[in-house]
Write an enzyme that holds these catalytic residues in place. Structure first.
Site, PDB file in Angstrom:
ATOM      1  N   SER A   1      42.389  30.433  10.187  1.00  0.00           N
ATOM      2  CA  SER A   1      43.207  31.191  11.139  1.00  0.00           C
ATOM      3  C   SER A   1      43.338  30.414  12.433  1.00  0.00           C
ATOM      4  O   SER A   1      42.600  29.446  12.673  1.00  0.00           O
ATOM      5  CB  SER A   1      42.591  32.569  11.420  1.00  0.00           C
ATOM      6  OG  SER A   1      41.329  32.427  12.071  1.00  0.00           O
TER       7      SER A   1
ATOM      8  N   TYR B   1      20.566  38.643  28.290  1.00  0.00           N
ATOM      9  CA  TYR B   1      21.797  38.259  27.589  1.00  0.00           C
ATOM     10  C   TYR B   1      23.053  38.689  28.342  1.00  0.00           C
ATOM     11  O   TYR B   1      23.173  39.826  28.793  1.00  0.00           O
ATOM     12  CB  TYR B   1      21.808  38.877  26.191  1.00  0.00           C
ATOM     13  CG  TYR B   1      23.008  38.501  25.352  1.00  0.00           C
ATOM     14  CD1 TYR B   1      23.101  37.252  24.772  1.00  0.00           C
ATOM     15  CD2 TYR B   1      24.042  39.415  25.121  1.00  0.00           C
ATOM     16  CE1 TYR B   1      24.185  36.893  23.989  1.00  0.00           C
ATOM     17  CE2 TYR B   1      25.128  39.074  24.339  1.00  0.00           C
ATOM     18  CZ  TYR B   1      25.194  37.814  23.774  1.00  0.00           C
ATOM     19  OH  TYR B   1      26.277  37.474  23.007  1.00  0.00           O
TER      20      TYR B   1
ATOM     21  N   ASP C   1      28.951  29.556   6.064  1.00  0.00           N
ATOM     22  CA  ASP C   1      28.629  30.497   7.137  1.00  0.00           C
ATOM     23  C   ASP C   1      27.748  29.750   8.124  1.00  0.00           C
ATOM     24  O   ASP C   1      26.572  29.494   7.877  1.00  0.00           O
ATOM     25  CB  ASP C   1      27.905  31.720   6.578  1.00  0.00           C
ATOM     26  CG  ASP C   1      27.552  32.734   7.657  1.00  0.00           C
ATOM     27  OD1 ASP C   1      27.760  32.444   8.853  1.00  0.00           O
ATOM     28  OD2 ASP C   1      27.049  33.818   7.308  1.00  0.00           O
ATOM     29  N   LEU C   2      28.316  29.389   9.261  1.00  0.00           N
ATOM     30  CA  LEU C   2      27.602  28.559  10.223  1.00  0.00           C
ATOM     31  C   LEU C   2      26.435  29.268  10.891  1.00  0.00           C
ATOM     32  O   LEU C   2      25.591  28.620  11.513  1.00  0.00           O
ATOM     33  CB  LEU C   2      28.576  28.046  11.291  1.00  0.00           C
ATOM     34  CG  LEU C   2      29.506  26.935  10.791  1.00  0.00           C
ATOM     35  CD1 LEU C   2      30.741  26.850  11.664  1.00  0.00           C
ATOM     36  CD2 LEU C   2      28.774  25.596  10.767  1.00  0.00           C
TER      37      LEU C   2
ATOM     38  N   ILE D   1      43.951  28.085  15.543  1.00  0.00           N
ATOM     39  CA  ILE D   1      44.155  26.643  15.683  1.00  0.00           C
ATOM     40  C   ILE D   1      43.469  25.854  14.577  1.00  0.00           C
ATOM     41  O   ILE D   1      43.868  24.732  14.279  1.00  0.00           O
ATOM     42  CB  ILE D   1      43.684  26.144  17.065  1.00  0.00           C
ATOM     43  CG1 ILE D   1      42.207  26.422  17.302  1.00  0.00           C
ATOM     44  CG2 ILE D   1      44.530  26.774  18.168  1.00  0.00           C
ATOM     45  CD1 ILE D   1      41.684  25.853  18.608  1.00  0.00           C
TER      46      ILE D   1
END
EC number: 1.1.1.-
Length: 320
Positions: free
Chosen positions: A43, A196, A92-93, A45
């Site tokens: 998807s 966070y 899956d990174l 770029i």
């Protein structure tokens, strides 16, 4: 990056600018002798980069966590260019196990590797941990690509050595690398939900991409390897990355509409750095709008880059 150039699309020293498209910057380039991996090539770029590299003749491997989306992307490209060479592999990174499985699948193809485009990413996610207990943006955007790149280096080195063709690694960073935590990388509190910030965590991960590029560039040069690695800011583009953004981002976009790119423009810098012959031997640089630009002070801090490298190695080894 100069605002004037971003708004007007005026070309920089490279001959290209913010208005240039991926097809523009690869015009007349023959990539039939090249094999490229593009993460997140289903998807936005990433898909546009896969399409343009495929159109120029490269053998493109789309690495995606969604096999159906990858196959749909492959079919779309083949409908446009029936002779294109497109393969799909699951990745899956955010999962160390998945990255290692991808490497096994890719090496089984027994093809060279000339170009690695680390494009995939997540942005502004609510706090969550990956299956490896790493904050999700840091896990996906940095650690996954860090491990993927390291595990592919031997293949890239042998491909460059046997073919004489320069290998190129492109890390997708972002101007958001300038908006990070006070210390740049929050090494001691990566997984701390109380500290966070979804936007600073994204900036931290994009800073990590730049630091990774610069550290690896130095290592490859010291080794005398025919491989370059550079970082790119693709520009402001409306893609699936913004799915976690709220009203604030919609307001920002409305106020800065003149700075936003379409997807073909957004993929231009990636494709320029991956393919253009003018960038032979250019390494350790940061590009925006297809021109070299200056990143933050954190991004050029070699001590910070080395610290992140060691931190990442130890983290990955602890999960092996």
């Amino acid at each position: 990056m100069e605002i004037y150039g971003m708004v007007t699309g005026k070309a920089g020293k490279s001959g290209y600018g913010s208005a240039s498209t991926a097809e523009d910057v690869t015009h007349s380039i023959d990539a039939k002798h090249l094999t490229a991996i593009i993460t997140g090539g289903t998807s936005g770029i990433g898909l546009e980069a896969a399409r343009v590299l495929g159109m120029r003749g490269a053998h493109v491997i789309i690495a995606s966590r969604n096999p159906k989306a990858a196959n749909d992307s492959k079919e779309m490209i083949l409908q446009m260019y029936p002779n294109a060479r497109i393969d799909c592999l699951q990745l899956d990174l955010s999962s160390i196990k998945s990255v290692r499985s991808f490497i096994h699948q890719f090496l089984a193809l027994n093809v060279p590797l000339n170009i690695l485009i680390n494009n995939a990413g997540v942005m502004f996610c609510p706090f969550q941990l990956s299956e490896d207990e790493i904050e999700s943006q840091f896990a996906t955007n940095h650690i996954g690509h860090f491990l993927l790149t390291n595990l592919l280096l031997d293949k890239m080195k042998s491909s460059a050595r046997e073919s004489g063709i320069e290998g190129r690694i492109v890390n997708l960073s972002s101007i958001a690398h300038t908006y990070t935590y006070t210390e740049g990388i929050m090494f001691d509190y990566i997984n701390d939900p109380d500290r966070y910030s979804e936007k600073k965590a994204y900036g931290q991960s994009k800073l990590a991409n730049l630091l990774h590029s610069n550290a690896l560039s130095r290592k490859l040069q010291e080794e005398g390897v025919n491989i370059t690695i550079n970082s790119v800011h693709p520009g402001l583009i409306t893609t699936n990355l913004f799915r976690h953004s709220g009203l604030g981002m919609a307001v920002l976009k409305a106020m800065s509409f003149f700075l936003w790119k379409n997807i073909p423009q957004g993929a231009a810098t990636t494709c320029y750095v991956a393919l253009h012959p003018d960038l032979k031997n250019v390494t350790g640089k940061y590009f925006a709008d297809c021109n070299v630009t200056t990143p933050s002070n954190f991004a050029t801090d070699t001590t910070l880059a080395d610290k992140l490298w060691d931190f990442s190695i130890k983290l990955v080894e602890s999960l092996s």
